[in-house]
Design an enzyme around this catalytic site. Structure first.
Site: not given
Lengths: 206, 206, 206, 206
Positions: D45, D113, D138, D147, D150
């Protein structure tokens, strides 16, 4: 021969989802500083040998197992007070993510053995990889002391197949009475306790 | 002002490790088909506001908190039978990964309020990033019905600060008696139950 | 025939305790706003059929299984950067609750296949019901991209028993190079990243 | 001032339920000896301070937070292969227990990016105590190496607010290329790997 691991997988998933959902309810009550009718939640999938034994005893064929054996997936919700049991039943009835199929009230009408619990059979829609599947789950709602007694009776019953010797039968009844008395004393003190719990919460927030 | 999150972190870690260790013991007994003296285990770190309140009430200074407040980390071990409590105490005493600092037997000698439980304070060595640290943990060992009563008494006590109105005091005592009776009935039926549990295990293995 | 469930229980317990302990370390770093050398931790007990297969392949007798098969209990610690691997090895060496038995550095000296990882075998003292038992645990420390490659190579190796067709062998090598390049680019950007992470933490606290 | 703990509770519950559901899918594939498009699942969250910061940056008013901020509840599904990403998207679309609101494919069309990921916003019906509530979640679907990249870019971006110094910008691009190459090598070896995994499963089943 059945591929049990494959057959039981959706039941395991249903138990996991339902444990999570009912435990989340408890947190909501606590977060609002209110008494939670749910004290704790456990769940299990019936072991294969118990399923086989029950199929024999109740003459249930393998092809109707999904509809005729309602407790392959089992959830147990423990409550502090007898009154909470009925509130939990209400909560279950008004949910959109499950449908109540059957209810049996062994709290108001305890079994001759002394067994007390509220049983609700629900149909729970489960999302599998490529389809939805509805599975039956038996939810037993009971106080902590009903649960204590039931655990003991279950062990003894397993051994004696319901044919208890006189002495054990007597002791089980006295234990059932003690359990019932404890629940009654608790119920009488209940409103006082709940007010105290709200007080405790307000103090801790404040 | 203390960095509480940093201060309490080792206590949280100790509670997590101890919960894991005592729950593992339960699995060992079950795997051997023996009665487990441990029914279930819960744990918590005392909330900051409760620590602050107790510091004031007991005149505990911040710099001696680690040694003088013994229940910042708390573990609760619930048992089916009164006899199991003493077996759990034995288990704790003979472990190499913790040291018993203090024991208080409120089972044989219940408090005037009716409170029953066995308290053990241990010192638990914890491996931090670059050093070892010993933290105190209070372990409360009790039956399910002792636990039920204690939970209720705790809520009420919080509100009335020990000054119960006559009527509530009476009801709490009657509930304590019902709880005690339930434990006694269970103890008498105990050997029978344990034999039945072994029988159930053998059948399920066989 | 061995009672495998009984034999493997302590290994499962060791894996559970170690997962908890190394995950707790990660939380400590995060709580202090520092880069954690531990990204995530997984663990497993070797499945019985894999143990049996390895006993045959390596001529290991059942009575020396505990000492001669070092990876019955396995832990895997994943790191963001190659440099973290050596920091994790340091962390393990300086702990009091385990003893390092052996180390193999396949990071500086990758296997001919392209396999890279740092292996540490530890002896871990485990408290059973009535005694202490020391079990061996193999800890593999690797970056995320080493882990990715190793997972793939393991699957292929299982099928071809090390005798890869030319084309697959080539592809595996190219993948190993891509994995190595990714680790190198990351290492060069590392100090920048760590400073950024500290910055992020300070902002979130502030 | 908003009661954030109360406001965020349903989001936390949605994240918990969805993690459980997608992890269960993985088990189903494994149980059938098939390659799982889902490697692992995480969820979170959004922290209150990040919500506040984003409200300011995007001019989102508090009263439209539930509809206008789509990533308060976030799920991340990691895949072994690029191809798996699209299979996961298919799985999500055909479920009855959630509705897809929006999809953005940054895998085929990476951001300037270098960021690659597949984003799906769903509406998830949640059963509260006395009503049903729909919350937005999402879901980001990506390979392990997407991953990795990112995570790094996120940390740096936080510090530089998108205004990277030339050198860092260059390094990030090279890392993005290495990450892309690793995914490509893996994709080419993919069918071989999947066949090997099926082989491994069959052998282990015996």
């Amino acid at each position: 021969m059945k591929n049990w691991s494959q057959f039981l997988m959706p039941y395991g998933q249903a138990v996991d989802e339902l444990k999570l959902k009912f435990r989340a309810l408890r947190k909501v009550y606590q977060n609002q500083g209110e008494h939670s009718p749910i004290e704790f939640v456990t769940g299990r999938v019936k072991p294969v040998n118990s399923i086989l034994e029950k199929m024999q005893r109740r003459y249930i064929r393998e092809d109707v197992l999904e509809t005729d054996m309602q407790d392959i997936a089992g959830l147990r919700i423990m409550c502090q007070f007898v009154e909470d049991i009925y509130q939990v039943a209400d909560l279950i009835r008004q949910r959109n993510d499950m449908t109540v199929i059957e209810e049996r009230d062994y709290v108001s009408n305890s079994k001759p053995s002394g067994y007390r619990s509220y049983h609700i059979v629900i149909e729970y829609p489960l999302q599998l990889i490529d389809q939805e599947k509805k599975v039956l789950v038996e939810i037993q709602v009971r106080t902590l002391s009903m649960n204590f007694w039931a655990t003991v009776e279950h062990s003894l019953n397993y051994k004696y197949q319901g044919e208890f010797p006189e002495e054990i039968s007597e002791r089980l009844k006295r234990a059932a009475e003690a359990s019932f008395m404890l629940d009654q004393e608790m119920s009488e003190i209940r409103e006082e306790i709940q007010e105290a719990q709200r007080y405790q919460y307000d103090q801790q927030q404040g």
